[in-house]
Write a protein that holds these residues in place. Structure first.
Motif, PDB file in Angstrom:
ATOM      1  N   PRO A  45       0.770  -1.208   0.061  1.00  0.00           N
ATOM      2  CA  PRO A  45      -0.057   0.019   0.083  1.00  0.00           C
ATOM      3  C   PRO A  45       0.760   1.248  -0.054  1.00  0.00           C
ATOM      4  O   PRO A  45       1.688   1.538   0.812  1.00  0.00           O
ATOM      5  CB  PRO A  45      -0.837  -0.151   1.323  1.00  0.00           C
ATOM      6  CG  PRO A  45       0.102  -0.880   2.171  1.00  0.00           C
ATOM      7  CD  PRO A  45       0.870  -1.810   1.509  1.00  0.00           C
ATOM      8  N   GLU A  47       1.169   4.888   0.683  1.00  0.00           N
ATOM      9  CA  GLU A  47       0.256   6.029   1.693  1.00  0.00           C
ATOM     10  C   GLU A  47       0.444   7.277   1.295  1.00  0.00           C
ATOM     11  O   GLU A  47      -0.485   8.343   1.614  1.00  0.00           O
ATOM     12  CB  GLU A  47       0.838   5.819   3.212  1.00  0.00           C
ATOM     13  CG  GLU A  47       0.397   4.517   3.863  1.00  0.00           C
ATOM     14  CD  GLU A  47      -0.979   4.197   4.182  1.00  0.00           C
ATOM     15  OE1 GLU A  47      -1.730   5.066   3.911  1.00  0.00           O
ATOM     16  OE2 GLU A  47      -1.328   3.022   3.977  1.00  0.00           O
ATOM     17  N   GLU A  48       1.618   7.556   0.603  1.00  0.00           N
ATOM     18  CA  GLU A  48       1.703   8.877   0.191  1.00  0.00           C
ATOM     19  C   GLU A  48       2.126   9.105  -1.362  1.00  0.00           C
ATOM     20  O   GLU A  48       2.911   8.051  -1.801  1.00  0.00           O
ATOM     21  CB  GLU A  48       3.081   9.416   1.036  1.00  0.00           C
ATOM     22  CG  GLU A  48       2.906   9.682   2.438  1.00  0.00           C
ATOM     23  CD  GLU A  48       1.567  10.745   2.573  1.00  0.00           C
ATOM     24  OE1 GLU A  48       1.577  11.710   1.917  1.00  0.00           O
ATOM     25  OE2 GLU A  48       1.145  10.492   3.901  1.00  0.00           O
ATOM     26  N   GLN A 152      -3.634   1.541  -7.244  1.00  0.00           N
ATOM     27  CA  GLN A 152      -3.173   2.658  -6.795  1.00  0.00           C
ATOM     28  C   GLN A 152      -2.146   3.462  -7.966  1.00  0.00           C
ATOM     29  O   GLN A 152      -1.813   4.594  -7.712  1.00  0.00           O
ATOM     30  CB  GLN A 152      -2.060   2.282  -5.626  1.00  0.00           C
ATOM     31  CG  GLN A 152      -2.613   1.713  -4.569  1.00  0.00           C
ATOM     32  CD  GLN A 152      -1.535   1.113  -3.444  1.00  0.00           C
ATOM     33  OE1 GLN A 152      -1.288   1.628  -2.732  1.00  0.00           O
ATOM     34  NE2 GLN A 152      -1.038  -0.170  -3.953  1.00  0.00           N
ATOM     35  N   LYS A 162     -13.514   7.746  -5.236  1.00  0.00           N
ATOM     36  CA  LYS A 162     -13.571   6.205  -5.734  1.00  0.00           C
ATOM     37  C   LYS A 162     -14.699   6.288  -6.614  1.00  0.00           C
ATOM     38  O   LYS A 162     -14.914   5.367  -7.441  1.00  0.00           O
ATOM     39  CB  LYS A 162     -13.776   5.203  -4.784  1.00  0.00           C
ATOM     40  CG  LYS A 162     -15.145   5.112  -4.068  1.00  0.00           C
ATOM     41  CD  LYS A 162     -15.436   3.987  -3.033  1.00  0.00           C
ATOM     42  CE  LYS A 162     -16.739   3.827  -2.679  1.00  0.00           C
ATOM     43  NZ  LYS A 162     -17.507   3.523  -3.832  1.00  0.00           N
ATOM     44  N   ASP A 184     -10.078  -0.600   0.347  1.00  0.00           N
ATOM     45  CA  ASP A 184      -9.420   0.393   0.919  1.00  0.00           C
ATOM     46  C   ASP A 184      -9.609   1.943   0.383  1.00  0.00           C
ATOM     47  O   ASP A 184      -8.809   2.481  -0.206  1.00  0.00           O
ATOM     48  CB  ASP A 184      -7.698  -0.042   0.465  1.00  0.00           C
ATOM     49  CG  ASP A 184      -7.395  -1.223   1.177  1.00  0.00           C
ATOM     50  OD1 ASP A 184      -7.863  -1.599   2.316  1.00  0.00           O
ATOM     51  OD2 ASP A 184      -6.814  -2.035   0.518  1.00  0.00           O
ATOM     52  N   GLU A 186     -10.356   4.615   1.990  1.00  0.00           N
ATOM     53  CA  GLU A 186      -9.770   5.529   2.552  1.00  0.00           C
ATOM     54  C   GLU A 186      -8.481   6.064   1.927  1.00  0.00           C
ATOM     55  O   GLU A 186      -8.088   7.134   1.892  1.00  0.00           O
ATOM     56  CB  GLU A 186      -9.897   5.633   4.148  1.00  0.00           C
ATOM     57  CG  GLU A 186      -9.162   6.892   4.771  1.00  0.00           C
ATOM     58  CD  GLU A 186      -9.202   6.653   6.326  1.00  0.00           C
ATOM     59  OE1 GLU A 186      -8.531   7.535   7.048  1.00  0.00           O
ATOM     60  OE2 GLU A 186      -9.998   5.779   6.884  1.00  0.00           O
ATOM     61  N   GLN A 187      -7.756   4.794   1.812  1.00  0.00           N
ATOM     62  CA  GLN A 187      -6.356   5.094   1.412  1.00  0.00           C
ATOM     63  C   GLN A 187      -6.286   5.505  -0.170  1.00  0.00           C
ATOM     64  O   GLN A 187      -5.511   6.316  -0.429  1.00  0.00           O
ATOM     65  CB  GLN A 187      -5.471   3.578   1.498  1.00  0.00           C
ATOM     66  CG  GLN A 187      -4.229   3.723   0.843  1.00  0.00           C
ATOM     67  CD  GLN A 187      -4.099   2.794  -0.241  1.00  0.00           C
ATOM     68  OE1 GLN A 187      -5.257   2.080  -0.609  1.00  0.00           O
ATOM     69  NE2 GLN A 187      -2.692   2.751  -0.694  1.00  0.00           N
ATOM     70  N   PHE A 188      -7.198   4.850  -1.008  1.00  0.00           N
ATOM     71  CA  PHE A 188      -7.445   5.558  -2.346  1.00  0.00           C
ATOM     72  C   PHE A 188      -7.652   6.756  -2.407  1.00  0.00           C
ATOM     73  O   PHE A 188      -7.135   7.324  -3.202  1.00  0.00           O
ATOM     74  CB  PHE A 188      -8.321   4.335  -2.847  1.00  0.00           C
ATOM     75  CG  PHE A 188      -8.623   4.630  -4.426  1.00  0.00           C
ATOM     76  CD1 PHE A 188      -7.649   4.419  -5.488  1.00  0.00           C
ATOM     77  CD2 PHE A 188      -9.747   5.481  -4.737  1.00  0.00           C
ATOM     78  CE1 PHE A 188      -8.004   4.787  -6.787  1.00  0.00           C
ATOM     79  CE2 PHE A 188     -10.016   6.074  -6.053  1.00  0.00           C
ATOM     80  CZ  PHE A 188      -8.964   5.446  -7.313  1.00  0.00           C
ATOM     81  N   ASN A 189      -8.709   7.281  -1.811  1.00  0.00           N
ATOM     82  CA  ASN A 189      -9.090   8.580  -1.898  1.00  0.00           C
ATOM     83  C   ASN A 189      -7.930   9.357  -1.492  1.00  0.00           C
ATOM     84  O   ASN A 189      -8.052  10.638  -2.042  1.00  0.00           O
ATOM     85  CB  ASN A 189     -10.613   8.792  -1.165  1.00  0.00           C
ATOM     86  CG  ASN A 189     -11.844   8.243  -1.610  1.00  0.00           C
ATOM     87  OD1 ASN A 189     -11.587   7.939  -2.793  1.00  0.00           O
ATOM     88  ND2 ASN A 189     -12.744   8.168  -0.833  1.00  0.00           N
ATOM     89  N   LYS A 190      -7.209   9.327  -0.282  1.00  0.00           N
ATOM     90  CA  LYS A 190      -6.127  10.141  -0.009  1.00  0.00           C
ATOM     91  C   LYS A 190      -5.025  10.192  -1.044  1.00  0.00           C
ATOM     92  O   LYS A 190      -4.519  11.315  -1.355  1.00  0.00           O
ATOM     93  CB  LYS A 190      -5.761   9.619   1.408  1.00  0.00           C
ATOM     94  CG  LYS A 190      -4.379  10.294   1.775  1.00  0.00           C
ATOM     95  CD  LYS A 190      -3.791   9.576   3.144  1.00  0.00           C
ATOM     96  CE  LYS A 190      -2.537  10.271   3.528  1.00  0.00           C
ATOM     97  NZ  LYS A 190      -1.821   9.774   4.767  1.00  0.00           N
ATOM     98  N   LEU A 191      -5.035   9.250  -1.594  1.00  0.00           N
ATOM     99  CA  LEU A 191      -3.878   9.046  -2.577  1.00  0.00           C
ATOM    100  C   LEU A 191      -4.368   9.755  -3.817  1.00  0.00           C
ATOM    101  O   LEU A 191      -3.581  10.580  -4.591  1.00  0.00           O
ATOM    102  CB  LEU A 191      -3.506   7.528  -3.117  1.00  0.00           C
ATOM    103  CG  LEU A 191      -1.979   7.486  -3.561  1.00  0.00           C
ATOM    104  CD1 LEU A 191      -0.963   8.001  -2.647  1.00  0.00           C
ATOM    105  CD2 LEU A 191      -1.914   5.888  -4.053  1.00  0.00           C
TER     106      LEU A 191
END
Length: 203
Positions: A45, A47-48, A152, A162, A184, A186-191
């Protein structure tokens, strides 16, 4: 939700196109009533955005041409399903590709003859309406490019986050406004928020 498990006789092929990382020898599939089957594999994953960029030799913006070849699984031959999709490059941020180049991108999802949608880790196939920012890696001894980190490494700037929620009545044709099918979120939307901020599409 029906859960299945499929043993991969040759994980090497998947690793070769950057689909999976790690030493797992199986994928778990969840089949829903909507005709969507999701296979879950071990994926690193990000994260950044900086980490994703570091792992992507090529960063471009592109549109899908509508040309796609569906490659179905044949585990006896070590082949896992994928779609060989032709995209046209609109802008190059990193790498040696040029604007208007047409390249093959290996997408970890297909729609088969029965109109069943098979995907790895919730990846959503590109469509002709999308405006995509792609993080790619060339595949050794192949002519095309793998998407870094599966879901990602592809973002449709046309869709917020998403995209729409999948409904009970959803079919492959209903996924035009869905950028990611997995869990995932939250992680996808943040990225994706970071990607859209830095790599803005010109209207």
């Amino acid at each position: 939700m029906i859960k299945k498990k499929i043993t991969l006789a040759a994980l090497t092929m998947l690793l070769g196109i950057g689909v999976l990382v790690g030493s797992s020898n199986s994928l778990t599939a969840e089949a829903s009533k909507e005709g969507i089957v999701s296979f879950h594999g071990l994926v690193h994953p990000f994260e950044e955005l900086s980490e994703l960029e570091k792992n992507a030799p090529i960063i471009v913006q592109a549109t899908f041409s509508g040309e796609r070849e569906t490659i179905e699984s044949n585990l006896a031959e070590g082949r896992v399903f994928r779609s060989d999709s032709i995209v046209e490059i609109k802008k190059v941020y990193k790498g040696d590709l040029k604007k208007k180049d047409r390249i093959t991108v290996y997408e970890p999802a297909i729609v088969n003859e029965d109109n069943t949608y098979f995907t790895i880790n919730g990846y959503s196939l590109m469509n002709e309406e999308g405006k995509y920012t792609l993080f790619l890696s060339p595949v050794e001894n192949w002519d095309g490019y793998a998407i870094v980190g599966i879901y990602q490494g592809k973002f449709d700037s046309r869709i917020k986050g998403k995209g729409q929620t999948i409904k009970q009545s959803s079919s492959p044709e209903d996924l035009t406004d869905v950028d990611y099918l997995g869990e995932d979120v939250e992680q996808f939307n943040k990225l994706k928020e970071q990607v859209n901020k830095k790599y803005k599409w010109a209207n």
